[in-house]
Design a protein around this motif. Structure first.
Motif, mmCIF file in Angstrom:
data_model
loop_
_atom_site.group_PDB
_atom_site.id
_atom_site.type_symbol
_atom_site.label_atom_id
_atom_site.label_comp_id
_atom_site.label_asym_id
_atom_site.label_seq_id
_atom_site.Cartn_x
_atom_site.Cartn_y
_atom_site.Cartn_z
ATOM 1 N N ARG A 36 0.869 -1.179 0.000
ATOM 2 C CA ARG A 36 0.000 0.000 0.000
ATOM 3 C C ARG A 36 0.900 1.221 0.000
ATOM 4 O O ARG A 36 1.628 1.466 0.959
ATOM 5 N N ILE A 37 0.851 1.993 -1.072
ATOM 6 C CA ILE A 37 1.761 3.121 -1.234
ATOM 7 C C ILE A 37 0.945 4.409 -1.322
ATOM 8 O O ILE A 37 0.044 4.522 -2.159
ATOM 9 N N PRO A 38 1.210 5.393 -0.454
ATOM 10 C CA PRO A 38 0.470 6.650 -0.530
ATOM 11 C C PRO A 38 0.691 7.348 -1.861
ATOM 12 O O PRO A 38 1.808 7.334 -2.395
ATOM 13 N N LEU A 39 -0.367 7.932 -2.384
ATOM 14 C CA LEU A 39 -0.274 8.592 -3.687
ATOM 15 C C LEU A 39 0.800 9.679 -3.678
ATOM 16 O O LEU A 39 1.462 9.915 -4.692
ATOM 17 N N SER A 40 0.988 10.344 -2.541
ATOM 18 C CA SER A 40 1.948 11.442 -2.457
ATOM 19 C C SER A 40 3.387 10.979 -2.649
ATOM 20 O O SER A 40 4.273 11.798 -2.927
ATOM 21 N N SER A 41 3.654 9.666 -2.496
ATOM 22 C CA SER A 41 5.026 9.178 -2.637
ATOM 23 C C SER A 41 5.361 8.801 -4.073
ATOM 24 O O SER A 41 6.517 8.471 -4.371
ATOM 25 N N VAL A 42 4.385 8.838 -4.982
ATOM 26 C CA VAL A 42 4.625 8.482 -6.388
ATOM 27 C C VAL A 42 5.412 9.601 -7.065
ATOM 28 O O VAL A 42 5.042 10.770 -7.006
ATOM 29 N N SER A 43 6.517 9.231 -7.707
ATOM 30 C CA SER A 43 7.359 10.226 -8.365
ATOM 31 C C SER A 43 7.218 10.216 -9.883
ATOM 32 O O SER A 43 7.512 11.218 -10.537
ATOM 33 N N SER A 44 6.780 9.082 -10.462
ATOM 34 C CA SER A 44 6.599 9.029 -11.915
ATOM 35 C C SER A 44 5.623 7.922 -12.270
ATOM 36 O O SER A 44 5.444 6.961 -11.520
ATOM 37 N N VAL A 45 4.986 8.076 -13.425
ATOM 38 C CA VAL A 45 4.010 7.107 -13.924
ATOM 39 C C VAL A 45 4.331 6.812 -15.384
ATOM 40 O O VAL A 45 4.621 7.731 -16.159
ATOM 41 N N HIS A 46 4.268 5.524 -15.743
ATOM 42 C CA HIS A 46 4.563 5.118 -17.119
ATOM 43 C C HIS A 46 3.397 4.304 -17.663
ATOM 44 O O HIS A 46 2.788 3.519 -16.936
ATOM 45 N N ALA A 47 3.104 4.479 -18.921
ATOM 46 C CA ALA A 47 1.954 3.828 -19.531
ATOM 47 C C ALA A 47 2.133 2.328 -19.651
ATOM 48 O O ALA A 47 1.172 1.574 -19.631
ATOM 49 N N SER A 48 3.366 1.864 -19.781
ATOM 50 C CA SER A 48 3.616 0.436 -19.938
ATOM 51 C C SER A 48 4.416 -0.061 -18.754
ATOM 52 O O SER A 48 4.864 0.697 -17.908
#
Length: 237
Positions: A207-219
């Motif tokens: 379970r990872i808090p949304l605020s800790s996300v640094s990047s998102v990739h489509a694949s």
């Protein structure tokens, strides 16, 4: 698991509605009493208008405050719904988030790291969910951002295929001085939990808090290393 995107402040909304109804009922009662008093007042000793004027002002002030609270609550709810919708859009995408724990999936666990300076004397330690050391390796790290990929092979030679694992990077330069390291994990989002005040993305059992996300990739492909640093992937085999 993807919970409802819109369930957040129903209780407070209900409380606010109850408060407004109570104020309205009290105000109606006040007006009825005031009218009755005015009808039956002694002409020789009329009521002091300052008293009921002050009461009217108090009722108006409370009503305005309730409306302000209702407006602020609507704005907060709208912001929360927008954040929840953003979190849900991450499902099926590969994200990079701060943290040292990740899942071993399809024979691979992947961590992204950034080291501030060259660390020739670095020790990598990987532990399982119970805190047991399963793998160690001495490596030399160049300054910059790169990734460590572990194939599940333990120090004893056995092969692990699944589970949660935490990495520790003790980075030191040629003089043995500690070099700060920032560690991130990477995985494909398979669910979102929006039941709390902050959404959590779910990667396996993590379970990872949304605020800790640094990047998102489509694949599900791994991101390319920082273009400013040489590509020196550390393979922990």
């Amino acid at each position: 698991m993807v919970d409802s995107v819109s369930g957040a402040a129903t209780t407070s909304s209900s409380d606010l509605g109850t408060s407004r109804k109570t104020i309205a009922d009290n105000f109606d009662t006040f007006l009825q009493l005031l009218i009755t008093q005015l009808k039956n007042q002694n002409p020789l000793e009329p009521l002091d208008t300052n008293q009921f004027t002050q009461q009217l002002v108090q009722f108006t002030s409370v009503e305005q405050q309730l409306k302000t609270n209702e407006f602020l609550e609507t704005m907060m709810q709208s912001s929360q719904n927008s954040t929840n919708a953003q979190a849900v859009s991450y499902v099926g995408k590969t994200v990079t988030a701060s943290g040292a724990t990740t899942d071993l999936i399809d024979g691979k666990a992947n961590w992204i790291y950034r080291v501030d300076a060259a660390a020739e004397n670095t020790n990598i330690t990987i532990k399982d969910a119970s805190g047991n050391v399963v793998y160690t390796e001495a490596v030399s790290l160049a300054a910059g951002t790169d990734q460590i990929v572990w194939d599940g092979t333990t120090s004893s030679g056995s092969k692990l295929t699944s589970g949660q694992f935490t990495i520790t990077i003790d980075a030191r330069d040629s003089n043995g001085k500690y070099v700060p390291v920032t560690t991130e994990m990477q995985g494909v989002v398979d669910g979102v939990d929006v039941s709390g005040s902050e959404p959590f993305i779910l990667i396996g059992d993590l379970r990872i808090p949304l605020s800790s996300v640094s990047s998102v990739h489509a694949s599900a492909s791994s991101p390319a290393p920082d273009p400013e640093t040489p590509e020196t992937e550390q393979e922990a085999a």
